[in-house]
Design a protein around this motif. Structure first.
Motif, PDB file in Angstrom:
ATOM      1  N   MET A 266       0.691  -1.086  -0.166  1.00 49.74           N
ATOM      2  CA  MET A 266       0.034   0.039  -0.039  1.00 49.74           C
ATOM      3  C   MET A 266       0.905   1.310  -0.032  1.00 49.74           C
ATOM      4  O   MET A 266       0.495   2.311  -0.736  1.00 49.74           O
ATOM      5  N   GLY A 267       1.909   1.212   0.717  1.00 53.58           N
ATOM      6  CA  GLY A 267       3.021   2.395   0.673  1.00 53.58           C
ATOM      7  C   GLY A 267       3.480   2.721  -0.636  1.00 53.58           C
ATOM      8  O   GLY A 267       3.529   3.638  -1.044  1.00 53.58           O
ATOM      9  N   TRP A 268       3.746   1.532  -1.507  1.00 46.56           N
ATOM     10  CA  TRP A 268       4.313   1.642  -2.965  1.00 46.56           C
ATOM     11  C   TRP A 268       3.238   2.404  -3.668  1.00 46.56           C
ATOM     12  O   TRP A 268       3.291   3.242  -4.489  1.00 46.56           O
ATOM     13  N   HIS A 269       1.618   1.909  -3.567  1.00 46.99           N
ATOM     14  CA  HIS A 269       0.656   2.207  -4.139  1.00 46.99           C
ATOM     15  C   HIS A 269       0.645   3.682  -3.910  1.00 46.99           C
ATOM     16  O   HIS A 269       0.150   4.677  -4.795  1.00 46.99           O
ATOM     17  N   ALA A 270       0.595   4.168  -2.784  1.00 50.82           N
ATOM     18  CA  ALA A 270       0.391   5.545  -2.013  1.00 50.82           C
ATOM     19  C   ALA A 270       1.342   6.467  -2.490  1.00 50.82           C
ATOM     20  O   ALA A 270       0.897   7.543  -2.996  1.00 50.82           O
ATOM     21  N   ASP A 271       2.723   6.138  -2.677  1.00 48.96           N
ATOM     22  CA  ASP A 271       3.589   7.200  -2.737  1.00 48.96           C
ATOM     23  C   ASP A 271       4.960   6.636  -3.418  1.00 48.96           C
ATOM     24  O   ASP A 271       6.136   7.207  -3.025  1.00 48.96           O
ATOM     25  N   ARG A 272       4.762   5.566  -4.064  1.00 46.95           N
ATOM     26  CA  ARG A 272       5.921   4.813  -4.541  1.00 46.95           C
ATOM     27  C   ARG A 272       7.233   4.697  -3.673  1.00 46.95           C
ATOM     28  O   ARG A 272       6.706   4.168  -2.280  1.00 46.95           O
ATOM     29  N   LEU A 273       8.520   4.952  -3.722  1.00 45.11           N
ATOM     30  CA  LEU A 273       9.456   4.731  -2.732  1.00 45.11           C
ATOM     31  C   LEU A 273       9.234   5.549  -1.452  1.00 45.11           C
ATOM     32  O   LEU A 273       9.468   4.834  -0.523  1.00 45.11           O
ATOM     33  N   PRO A 274       8.992   6.730  -1.297  1.00 42.89           N
ATOM     34  CA  PRO A 274       8.664   7.252  -0.227  1.00 42.89           C
ATOM     35  C   PRO A 274       7.563   6.650   0.461  1.00 42.89           C
ATOM     36  O   PRO A 274       7.579   6.342   1.834  1.00 42.89           O
ATOM     37  N   GLY A 275       6.703   6.247  -0.302  1.00 38.18           N
ATOM     38  CA  GLY A 275       5.569   5.280   0.390  1.00 38.18           C
ATOM     39  C   GLY A 275       6.093   4.093   1.081  1.00 38.18           C
ATOM     40  O   GLY A 275       5.445   3.726   2.031  1.00 38.18           O
ATOM     41  N   ILE A 276       7.077   3.441   0.341  1.00 37.27           N
ATOM     42  CA  ILE A 276       7.633   1.885   1.030  1.00 37.27           C
ATOM     43  C   ILE A 276       8.116   2.287   2.683  1.00 37.27           C
ATOM     44  O   ILE A 276       7.867   1.914   3.217  1.00 37.27           O
ATOM     45  N   GLY A 277       8.575   3.759   2.600  1.00 36.87           N
ATOM     46  CA  GLY A 277       9.113   4.097   4.156  1.00 36.87           C
ATOM     47  C   GLY A 277       8.127   4.312   4.952  1.00 36.87           C
ATOM     48  O   GLY A 277       7.983   3.788   6.112  1.00 36.87           O
ATOM     49  N   TRP A 278       6.667   4.844   4.265  1.00 36.96           N
ATOM     50  CA  TRP A 278       5.649   4.921   5.204  1.00 36.96           C
ATOM     51  C   TRP A 278       4.972   3.377   5.607  1.00 36.96           C
ATOM     52  O   TRP A 278       4.491   3.099   6.620  1.00 36.96           O
ATOM     53  N   GLY A 279       4.949   2.711   4.735  1.00 34.53           N
ATOM     54  CA  GLY A 279       4.729   1.201   4.901  1.00 34.53           C
ATOM     55  C   GLY A 279       5.552   0.591   6.013  1.00 34.53           C
ATOM     56  O   GLY A 279       5.071  -0.276   6.620  1.00 34.53           O
ATOM     57  N   LEU A 280       6.689   0.903   6.028  1.00 33.88           N
ATOM     58  CA  LEU A 280       7.635   0.158   6.955  1.00 33.88           C
ATOM     59  C   LEU A 280       7.247   0.724   8.513  1.00 33.88           C
ATOM     60  O   LEU A 280       7.443   0.216   9.174  1.00 33.88           O
ATOM     61  N   VAL A 281       7.130   2.249   8.510  1.00 27.97           N
ATOM     62  CA  VAL A 281       6.376   2.715   9.768  1.00 27.97           C
ATOM     63  C   VAL A 281       5.310   2.042  10.115  1.00 27.97           C
ATOM     64  O   VAL A 281       5.229   1.802  11.321  1.00 27.97           O
ATOM     65  N   ALA A 282       4.268   1.926   9.261  1.00 22.55           N
ATOM     66  CA  ALA A 282       3.130   1.235   9.692  1.00 22.55           C
ATOM     67  C   ALA A 282       3.240  -0.336  10.024  1.00 22.55           C
ATOM     68  O   ALA A 282       2.635  -0.484  10.965  1.00 22.55           O
TER      69      ALA A 282
ATOM     70  N   LEU B  23       1.492   9.228  15.045  1.00 24.38           N
ATOM     71  CA  LEU B  23       2.587   9.485  14.154  1.00 24.38           C
ATOM     72  C   LEU B  23       2.727   9.666  12.927  1.00 24.38           C
ATOM     73  O   LEU B  23       3.041  10.682  12.439  1.00 24.38           O
ATOM     74  N   MET B  24       1.877   8.891  12.354  1.00 25.68           N
ATOM     75  CA  MET B  24       1.761   8.877  10.743  1.00 25.68           C
ATOM     76  C   MET B  24       1.042  10.357  10.353  1.00 25.68           C
ATOM     77  O   MET B  24       1.392  10.912   9.690  1.00 25.68           O
ATOM     78  N   VAL B  25      -0.105  10.641  11.108  1.00 23.01           N
ATOM     79  CA  VAL B  25      -0.886  11.838  11.176  1.00 23.01           C
ATOM     80  C   VAL B  25      -0.042  12.914  11.313  1.00 23.01           C
ATOM     81  O   VAL B  25       0.098  14.039  10.551  1.00 23.01           O
ATOM     82  N   LEU B  26       0.728  13.070  12.355  1.00 26.96           N
ATOM     83  CA  LEU B  26       1.470  14.213  12.702  1.00 26.96           C
ATOM     84  C   LEU B  26       2.708  14.395  11.736  1.00 26.96           C
ATOM     85  O   LEU B  26       3.117  15.604  11.235  1.00 26.96           O
ATOM     86  N   LEU B  27       3.076  13.256  11.065  1.00 31.39           N
ATOM     87  CA  LEU B  27       4.112  13.376  10.177  1.00 31.39           C
ATOM     88  C   LEU B  27       3.959  13.520   8.766  1.00 31.39           C
ATOM     89  O   LEU B  27       4.730  13.623   7.751  1.00 31.39           O
ATOM     90  N   GLY B  28       2.409  13.627   8.577  1.00 30.95           N
ATOM     91  CA  GLY B  28       2.033  14.015   7.185  1.00 30.95           C
ATOM     92  C   GLY B  28       2.021  12.640   6.069  1.00 30.95           C
ATOM     93  O   GLY B  28       2.111  12.937   5.148  1.00 30.95           O
ATOM     94  N   ALA B  29       1.700  11.417   6.754  1.00 35.66           N
ATOM     95  CA  ALA B  29       1.483  10.198   5.907  1.00 35.66           C
ATOM     96  C   ALA B  29       0.457  10.470   4.845  1.00 35.66           C
ATOM     97  O   ALA B  29      -0.474  11.044   5.022  1.00 35.66           O
TER      98      ALA B  29
END
Length: 183
Positions: free
Chosen positions: A19-35, A84-90
Motif C-alpha cells: 500500500m505504501g508503494w501504491h500511495a507514494d512509490r519509494l517514499p511510500g514504502i518508507g511509510w509502509g515500513l513505519v506502519a 505518528l503518521m498523521v503528525l508526520l503527514g503520511a
C-alpha cells in the motif's frame, strides 16, 4: 506451516509495504515500513514478551481470555502509529489503511468478549480486500489463500469452521469499508 507462514504479521507487513508503494512509490514504502513497525513488529514483540513471561501460552494467543489482554495492547501500538503518521503527514491512503486495521481490531475485540473469532482469517481477508480496492480486482486472485489459512486453523483445532468464516467476513467487511471511506 501454513498457520505460521501466513500469520497476521506476514499479511500486515505485505499490505503496508504494497500500500505504501501504491500511495507514494519509494517514499511510500518508507511509510509502509513505519506502519508495519506499529501494526506488526511492536505487536509481535509484545506477544513474545507476554509469552516469555507466562502471561499467555504461545504466539498465536489461543486462549480467548488472553486475547482480551493482547488485543488492547496491539490496539495501543496501532493507535500510536496512526498518531505518528498523521503528525508526520503520511499519505491518506496509508493512514486509511492503518485506521481500517484498528477498527477491525475493535470489532475483533468486541466479538472476543463472547467468542473466539479467527484473527488469522480476519487479517488475511482484510489485507486482500484493501489491496483489491487500491490495486484493482486482480489482487483477489490470491483470496484462495484465505481459505487455506482458514483450513489450517480448523485442521490445527485452533478454530471452528464458523470462527474462520466469521473472521473472513469481518476482516473483509470492516477493513474494506473503513478503508474505502477514508482513503
Amino acid at each position: 506451516m501454513i498457520t505460521d507462514s501466513l500469520e497476521p504479521k506476514t499479511w500486515i507487513i505485505a499490505v503496508t509495504v504494497l500500500m505504501g508503494w501504491h500511495a507514494d512509490r519509494l517514499p511510500g514504502i518508507g511509510w509502509g515500513l513505519v506502519a508495519a513497525l506499529f501494526a506488526a513488529v511492536i505487536p509481535v514483540l509484545f506477544i513474545k514478551w507476554g509469552e516469555k513471561h507466562g502471561h499467555w501460552g504461545d504466539r498465536h494467543v489461543r486462549r480467548r481470555q488472553d486475547r482480551l489482554v493482547v488485543i488492547p495492547g496491539v490496539m495501543a501500538s496501532v493507535t500510536a502509529g496512526i498518531v505518528l503518521m498523521v503528525l508526520l503527514g503520511a499519505p491518506s491512503e496509508m493512514t486509511a489503511l492503518i485506521i481500517a486495521m484498528l477498527v477491525a481490531l475493535i470489532a475483533i475485540l468486541v466479538i472476543t468478549l463472547a467468542w473466539k473469532v479467527s484473527v488469522h482469517t480476519a487479517v488475511s481477508s482484510g489485507a486482500i480486500t484493501m489491496l483489491a480496492l487500491a490495486y484493482g480486482p486482480w489482487a483477489l486472485f490470491v483470496y484462495p489463500l484465505v481459505a487455506l489459512v482458514g483450513w489450517s486453523r480448523v485442521r490445527l483445532q485452533d478454530h471452528t469452521l464458523a470462527q474462520v468464516v466469521v473472521g473472513t467476513l469481518l476482516g473483509s467487511a470492516v477493513a474494506g469499508t473503513v478503508f474505502s471511506l477514508l482513503r
